[in-house]
Write a protein that holds these residues in place. Structure first.
Motif, PDB file in Angstrom:
ATOM      1  N   PRO A   1      40.991  39.886  24.909  1.00  0.00           N
ATOM      2  CA  PRO A   1      40.731  41.441  24.357  1.00  0.00           C
ATOM      3  C   PRO A   1      40.661  42.193  26.318  1.00  0.00           C
ATOM      4  CG  PRO A   1      38.829  39.729  22.944  1.00  0.00           C
ATOM      5  CD  PRO A   1      39.525  38.868  24.769  1.00  0.00           C
ATOM      6  N   GLN A   2      40.824  42.199  27.234  1.00  0.00           N
ATOM      7  CA  GLN A   2      39.906  42.844  28.240  1.00  0.00           C
ATOM      8  C   GLN A   2      41.536  43.024  28.727  1.00  0.00           C
ATOM      9  OE1 GLN A   2      37.689  44.287  28.990  1.00  0.00           O
ATOM     10  NE2 GLN A   2      36.331  42.568  29.086  1.00  0.00           N
ATOM     11  N   PRO A   3      41.993  44.254  29.560  1.00  0.00           N
ATOM     12  CA  PRO A   3      43.073  44.976  30.113  1.00  0.00           C
ATOM     13  C   PRO A   3      43.302  43.388  31.204  1.00  0.00           C
ATOM     14  CG  PRO A   3      41.258  46.204  30.461  1.00  0.00           C
ATOM     15  CD  PRO A   3      40.951  45.273  29.480  1.00  0.00           C
ATOM     16  N   PHE A   4      44.498  43.670  31.776  1.00  0.00           N
ATOM     17  CA  PHE A   4      45.345  42.754  32.710  1.00  0.00           C
ATOM     18  C   PHE A   4      43.947  42.876  33.584  1.00  0.00           C
ATOM     19  CE2 PHE A   4      48.972  41.925  30.193  1.00  0.00           C
ATOM     20  CZ  PHE A   4      49.301  40.950  30.669  1.00  0.00           C
ATOM     21  N   ALA A   5      43.812  44.472  34.000  1.00  0.00           N
ATOM     22  CA  ALA A   5      43.278  44.163  35.007  1.00  0.00           C
ATOM     23  C   ALA A   5      42.057  43.323  35.599  1.00  0.00           C
ATOM     24  CB  ALA A   5      42.733  45.763  35.348  1.00  0.00           C
ATOM     25  N   VAL A   6      41.038  42.877  34.067  1.00  0.00           N
ATOM     26  CA  VAL A   6      40.147  42.355  34.127  1.00  0.00           C
ATOM     27  C   VAL A   6      40.739  40.799  33.507  1.00  0.00           C
ATOM     28  CG1 VAL A   6      38.106  42.164  33.048  1.00  0.00           C
ATOM     29  CG2 VAL A   6      38.764  44.530  32.973  1.00  0.00           C
ATOM     30  N   PRO A   7      40.291  39.906  34.752  1.00  0.00           N
ATOM     31  CA  PRO A   7      40.353  38.522  33.941  1.00  0.00           C
ATOM     32  C   PRO A   7      39.126  37.883  33.193  1.00  0.00           C
ATOM     33  CG  PRO A   7      40.192  38.592  36.422  1.00  0.00           C
ATOM     34  CD  PRO A   7      39.517  40.058  35.961  1.00  0.00           C
ATOM     35  N   GLY A   8      39.354  36.792  32.436  1.00  0.00           N
ATOM     36  CA  GLY A   8      38.271  36.675  31.306  1.00  0.00           C
ATOM     37  C   GLY A   8      37.107  36.353  31.456  1.00  0.00           C
ATOM     38  N   ASN A   9      37.119  35.305  32.602  1.00  0.00           N
ATOM     39  CA  ASN A   9      35.625  35.271  32.862  1.00  0.00           C
ATOM     40  C   ASN A   9      35.008  35.789  33.774  1.00  0.00           C
ATOM     41  OD1 ASN A   9      36.850  34.418  34.948  1.00  0.00           O
ATOM     42  ND2 ASN A   9      37.354  32.006  34.865  1.00  0.00           N
ATOM     43  N   GLY A  10      35.002  36.361  34.443  1.00  0.00           N
ATOM     44  CA  GLY A  10      34.419  37.072  34.940  1.00  0.00           C
ATOM     45  C   GLY A  10      33.579  36.964  36.683  1.00  0.00           C
ATOM     46  N   HIS A  11      34.327  35.809  36.944  1.00  0.00           N
ATOM     47  CA  HIS A  11      33.859  34.855  38.001  1.00  0.00           C
ATOM     48  C   HIS A  11      33.929  35.423  39.407  1.00  0.00           C
ATOM     49  CE1 HIS A  11      32.327  31.653  40.529  1.00  0.00           C
ATOM     50  NE2 HIS A  11      31.605  31.426  39.669  1.00  0.00           N
ATOM     51  N   GLU A  12      32.994  36.043  40.252  1.00  0.00           N
ATOM     52  CA  GLU A  12      33.463  36.286  41.041  1.00  0.00           C
ATOM     53  C   GLU A  12      35.146  35.806  41.519  1.00  0.00           C
ATOM     54  OE1 GLU A  12      30.531  35.247  44.894  1.00  0.00           O
ATOM     55  OE2 GLU A  12      30.895  37.085  44.057  1.00  0.00           O
ATOM     56  N   ASN A  13      34.684  34.271  41.867  1.00  0.00           N
ATOM     57  CA  ASN A  13      35.223  33.090  42.656  1.00  0.00           C
ATOM     58  C   ASN A  13      37.462  33.329  42.146  1.00  0.00           C
ATOM     59  OD1 ASN A  13      33.384  33.029  44.590  1.00  0.00           O
ATOM     60  ND2 ASN A  13      32.953  31.172  43.865  1.00  0.00           N
ATOM     61  N   PHE A  14      37.600  34.355  41.175  1.00  0.00           N
ATOM     62  CA  PHE A  14      38.640  34.566  40.409  1.00  0.00           C
ATOM     63  C   PHE A  14      39.346  34.744  40.817  1.00  0.00           C
ATOM     64  CE2 PHE A  14      42.443  35.291  38.003  1.00  0.00           C
ATOM     65  CZ  PHE A  14      42.485  35.199  36.943  1.00  0.00           C
ATOM     66  N   THR A  15      40.639  33.838  41.429  1.00  0.00           N
ATOM     67  CA  THR A  15      41.059  34.461  42.821  1.00  0.00           C
ATOM     68  C   THR A  15      43.392  34.054  42.312  1.00  0.00           C
ATOM     69  OG1 THR A  15      39.812  33.819  44.210  1.00  0.00           O
ATOM     70  CG2 THR A  15      42.104  33.974  44.793  1.00  0.00           C
ATOM     71  N   GLU A  16      44.007  34.817  42.603  1.00  0.00           N
ATOM     72  CA  GLU A  16      45.147  34.907  42.811  1.00  0.00           C
ATOM     73  C   GLU A  16      45.283  34.836  44.251  1.00  0.00           C
ATOM     74  OE1 GLU A  16      47.778  35.849  38.771  1.00  0.00           O
ATOM     75  OE2 GLU A  16      46.558  37.492  38.285  1.00  0.00           O
ATOM     76  N   ARG A  17      46.500  33.681  44.265  1.00  0.00           N
ATOM     77  CA  ARG A  17      47.021  33.729  45.462  1.00  0.00           C
ATOM     78  C   ARG A  17      48.854  33.625  45.514  1.00  0.00           C
ATOM     79  NH1 ARG A  17      44.133  34.335  49.956  1.00  0.00           N
ATOM     80  NH2 ARG A  17      42.261  33.069  48.969  1.00  0.00           N
ATOM     81  N   TYR A  18      49.381  34.617  46.721  1.00  0.00           N
ATOM     82  CA  TYR A  18      50.981  33.915  46.728  1.00  0.00           C
ATOM     83  C   TYR A  18      50.684  33.235  48.345  1.00  0.00           C
ATOM     84  CZ  TYR A  18      52.283  36.989  42.904  1.00  0.00           C
ATOM     85  OH  TYR A  18      52.223  37.629  42.127  1.00  0.00           O
ATOM     86  N   TRP A  19      51.357  32.336  48.340  1.00  0.00           N
ATOM     87  CA  TRP A  19      51.807  31.714  50.639  1.00  0.00           C
ATOM     88  C   TRP A  19      53.599  31.550  50.215  1.00  0.00           C
ATOM     89  CZ3 TRP A  19      54.064  26.904  50.779  1.00  0.00           C
ATOM     90  CH2 TRP A  19      53.692  26.437  52.186  1.00  0.00           C
ATOM     91  N   TYR A  20      53.430  31.866  51.430  1.00  0.00           N
ATOM     92  CA  TYR A  20      55.023  31.867  51.916  1.00  0.00           C
ATOM     93  C   TYR A  20      55.176  30.334  53.093  1.00  0.00           C
ATOM     94  CZ  TYR A  20      55.984  35.180  47.860  1.00  0.00           C
ATOM     95  OH  TYR A  20      55.481  35.599  47.167  1.00  0.00           O
TER      96      TYR A  20
END
Length: 371
Positions: free
Chosen positions: A14-33
């Motif tokens: 139910p949150q906007p995209f800018a707010v991950p569902g679990n609220g954990h500070e270690n939630f991360t998204e990463r790109y690598w090339y």
């Protein structure tokens, strides 16, 4: 916070995209090339971007190894009112959903590194097995990762030199991950430093003209992995791509006489699959390598992934990879370029790897850190 992405389909909570569902500070998204010339010459590009919505931070890095010198650029910004825009200072990532191309642009800056390069996929993206780990009932990691092989076009400039990239001459790979990511703390400038014992690991991206293999294996006992994710992509004469999942991997590594760290000289992998015959891949370690502390993996100089360094912060440096003090700080974690041979094909790829003291094989490198 609402963003333009909230007008699109795909919400999972139910949150906007800018707010991950679990609220954990270690939630991360990463790109690598990574990008490297097919002829194995001594140059290698590494680049990445991390998004930490529950810390309000995005960071990014770009680095070029030329021979025995590694040139690093690192930057961080607060998310502010543009949490989903993939740029940090002069470094910008653009993704074309229709073509699958990823464009990385690093505008001129004080590091001396700049580029305008585009990743073009040659095999479909594949999802690794979920990386899930609990310790004493607490979830430390729950991470999804997608990998893909491709070719590069564009240009890179560093150290007063310039390289022109074409799909015929530069190959590479990318990954994309999201979820709870356990923090890596191996920076002596920000104690305490994590210690590791009794395991072997490798994450390897192995690419040929008509096939490719993505392998991630973690073992505490040789031949008995507690995590194995392995996918082979194979293209037939019609252009169709089929996938096979690996079920067992055995390895035999010969280590270089490197007094400063763990370095593969050559290796042989035997991979068994759920269908069809096993496959043997022979690997030769090339001199070129990018140590990922240049991109803050594990932290460097008191700065780690996701740290709030203010509205905007950047740093850059040049490492002499033959200097003992530098290599001690760089440790083991790196993208090491490999020349490959298998089933009559030759290819190229990268491997990340490490052996921790207490693992019953490869005692000759136990004195160096595994990460």
């Amino acid at each position: 916070m609402l963003t333009t992405q909230d007008d699109l389909l795909g919400h999972q909570t139910p949150q906007p995209f800018a707010v991950p569902g679990n609220g954990h500070e270690n939630f991360t998204e990463r790109y690598w090339y990574t990008a490297h010339p097919l002829d194995g010459s001594a140059v290698l590009l590494d680049c990445g971007l991390g998004y930490y919505p529950n810390r309000g931070v995005m960071d990014a890095f770009a680095g070029v190894t030329i021979g025995r010198k590694q040139f690093n650029f690192r930057a961080s910004r607060r998310l502010g009112s543009t949490p989903l825009q993939t740029h940090v200072g002069p470094l910008q990532l653009e993704i074309d959903i229709r073509s699958g191309r990823h464009r990385l642009v690093l505008a001129p800056n004080s590091s001396g590194i700049s580029m305008d390069v585009t990743f073009e996929p040659v095999f479909p993206a594949g999802q690794e097995k979920q990386s899930y780990r609990e310790r004493k009932g607490v979830v430390e990691e729950d991470l999804a990762r997608v990998t893909q092989f491709g070719r590069w076009r564009g240009w890179i400039a560093a150290d007063g030199k310039r390289w022109e990239l074409t799909p015929q001459t530069w190959w590479g790979q990318r990954d994309r991950s999201w979820g709870l990511r356990s923090p890596m703390k191996t920076d002596h400038d920000a104690p305490p430093v994590q210690t590791h014992a009794g395991f072997f690991w490798t994450w390897s991206m192995l690419q040929f003209e008509r096939s490719a293999i993505c392998l991630f294996v973690k073992e505490r006992e040789p031949g008995n992995p507690w995590y194995l994710s392995c996918t082979e992509f194979r293209r037939d004469a019609s252009g169709a791509v089929t996938l096979r999942e690996g079920t067992r991997v055995t390895h035999d590594i010969r280590w270089a006489a490197d007094p400063l760290g763990q370095t593969i000289d050559s290796a042989e992998l035997t991979i068994e699959f759920e269908q069809g015959p096993a496959r043997v891949v022979r690997m030769e370690g090339l001199p070129i390598r990018f140590y990922l502390k240049g991109g803050l993996y594990g932290g460097f100089g008191g700065w780690n992934h996701g740290d709030d360094r203010g509205e905007y912060h950047e740093a850059h440096d040049v490492w002499d990879l033959d200097d003992a003090a530098t290599r001690q700080k760089a440790r083991t974690l790196s993208d090491h370029v490999l020349r490959l041979s298998s089933e009559g094909e030759t290819g190229i790829g990268i491997s990340e790897y490490g052996v921790a003291t207490g693992y019953s094989r490869y005692a000759e490198v136990h004195g160096f850190p595994a990460l």
